[in-house]
Design an enzyme around this catalytic site. Sequence first.
Site, PDB file in Angstrom:
ATOM      1  N   CYS A  85      72.315 -21.439 -32.146  1.00 23.75           N
ATOM      2  CA  CYS A  85      72.749 -22.589 -31.344  1.00 23.75           C
ATOM      3  C   CYS A  85      72.921 -22.209 -29.865  1.00 23.75           C
ATOM      4  CB  CYS A  85      73.997 -23.196 -31.968  1.00 23.75           C
ATOM      5  SG  CYS A  85      74.206 -24.920 -31.534  1.00 23.75           S
ATOM      6  N   HIS A 177      73.396 -23.554 -37.758  1.00 28.65           N
ATOM      7  CA  HIS A 177      74.463 -22.562 -37.986  1.00 28.65           C
ATOM      8  C   HIS A 177      74.448 -21.997 -39.408  1.00 28.65           C
ATOM      9  CE1 HIS A 177      76.753 -23.196 -34.230  1.00 28.65           C
ATOM     10  NE2 HIS A 177      76.260 -24.428 -34.303  1.00 28.65           N
ATOM     11  N   GLU A 179      75.673 -19.359 -40.359  1.00 24.21           N
ATOM     12  CA  GLU A 179      76.940 -18.655 -40.602  1.00 24.21           C
ATOM     13  C   GLU A 179      78.006 -19.609 -41.157  1.00 24.21           C
ATOM     14  OE1 GLU A 179      75.780 -19.611 -37.775  1.00 24.21           O
ATOM     15  OE2 GLU A 179      77.366 -20.318 -36.443  1.00 24.21           O
TER      16      GLU A 179
HETATM   17  N1  GLN Z   1      75.566 -27.496 -27.095  1.00 27.77           N
HETATM   18  C1  GLN Z   1      76.016 -26.165 -27.025  1.00 27.77           C
HETATM   19  C2  GLN Z   1      75.464 -25.437 -25.822  1.00 27.77           C
HETATM   20  O1  GLN Z   1      74.387 -25.715 -25.358  1.00 27.77           O
HETATM   21  C3  GLN Z   1      75.682 -25.391 -28.264  1.00 27.77           C
HETATM   22  C4  GLN Z   1      76.462 -25.940 -29.427  1.00 27.77           C
HETATM   23  C5  GLN Z   1      76.735 -24.930 -30.485  1.00 27.77           C
HETATM   24  O2  GLN Z   1      76.557 -23.726 -30.298  1.00 27.77           O
HETATM   25  N2  GLN Z   1      77.218 -25.405 -31.589  1.00 27.77           N
HETATM   26  O3  GLN Z   1      76.133 -24.576 -25.380  1.00 27.77           O
END
Ligand code: GLN
Length: 196
Positions: A85, A177, A179
């Site tokens: 992410c 995610h 994890e």
């Molecule tokens: N939207 C977040 C970002 O760009 C990432 C979201 C997340 O890691 N769950 O930092």
Amino acid sequence: MAVKIGVLALQGDVSEHIDAFAAALRLRGTGAESSVIEVRHPADLSGCTALAIPGGESTTISRLIDKNGLYEPIRTFPGGIFATCAGMVLMATHVADTRVHTLGLMDMTVDRNAFGRQKESFEADIPVVGLGDGPFHAIFIRAPVVTSAGSGVHVLATLDKGIVAARKGRYMALAFHPELGGDLRLHEVFLQDLGI
Ligand code: GLN
């Protein structure tokens, strides 16, 4: 084999990554002698076979990477990198948001928050290249997508908005995610490809 995995512990879901990698190492049969440690400073990287860059807020993690002198040490880190992410955002070469000082380790353009705001978070069962036994139950939280991928970047999964899983050699970048769910197949593939 004693393996040390580092989790970048500046901001984000650090403890979930530590628990997931500890469980994945046990599944790989190397749990007892191995360790998962928090990485906050360059010296913490020494002896690590891999680094996880967690989900969180990529602008914040980026600022703290710079502040803690970790930018070049991560860029030149010789081990694997498992980025989820916000981590995927950091791995890219291009992101429109100038507050993110991308590591540029994977030739790809990333669109932050591509699915909208927090309330647009969702879960989906997606096929992932290389995972033989069924789709992966993926949890997306204000997730990014990769809108274009360049040389050496292999696409593992896509949704209508773009690429949500990619690999380049020892690097794996995921918009979702793993994890947070119980399915550790991607962790296992990542470790296996590092010879663990
Ligand atoms: N939207 C977040 C970002 O760009 C990432 C979201 C997340 O890691 N769950 O930092």
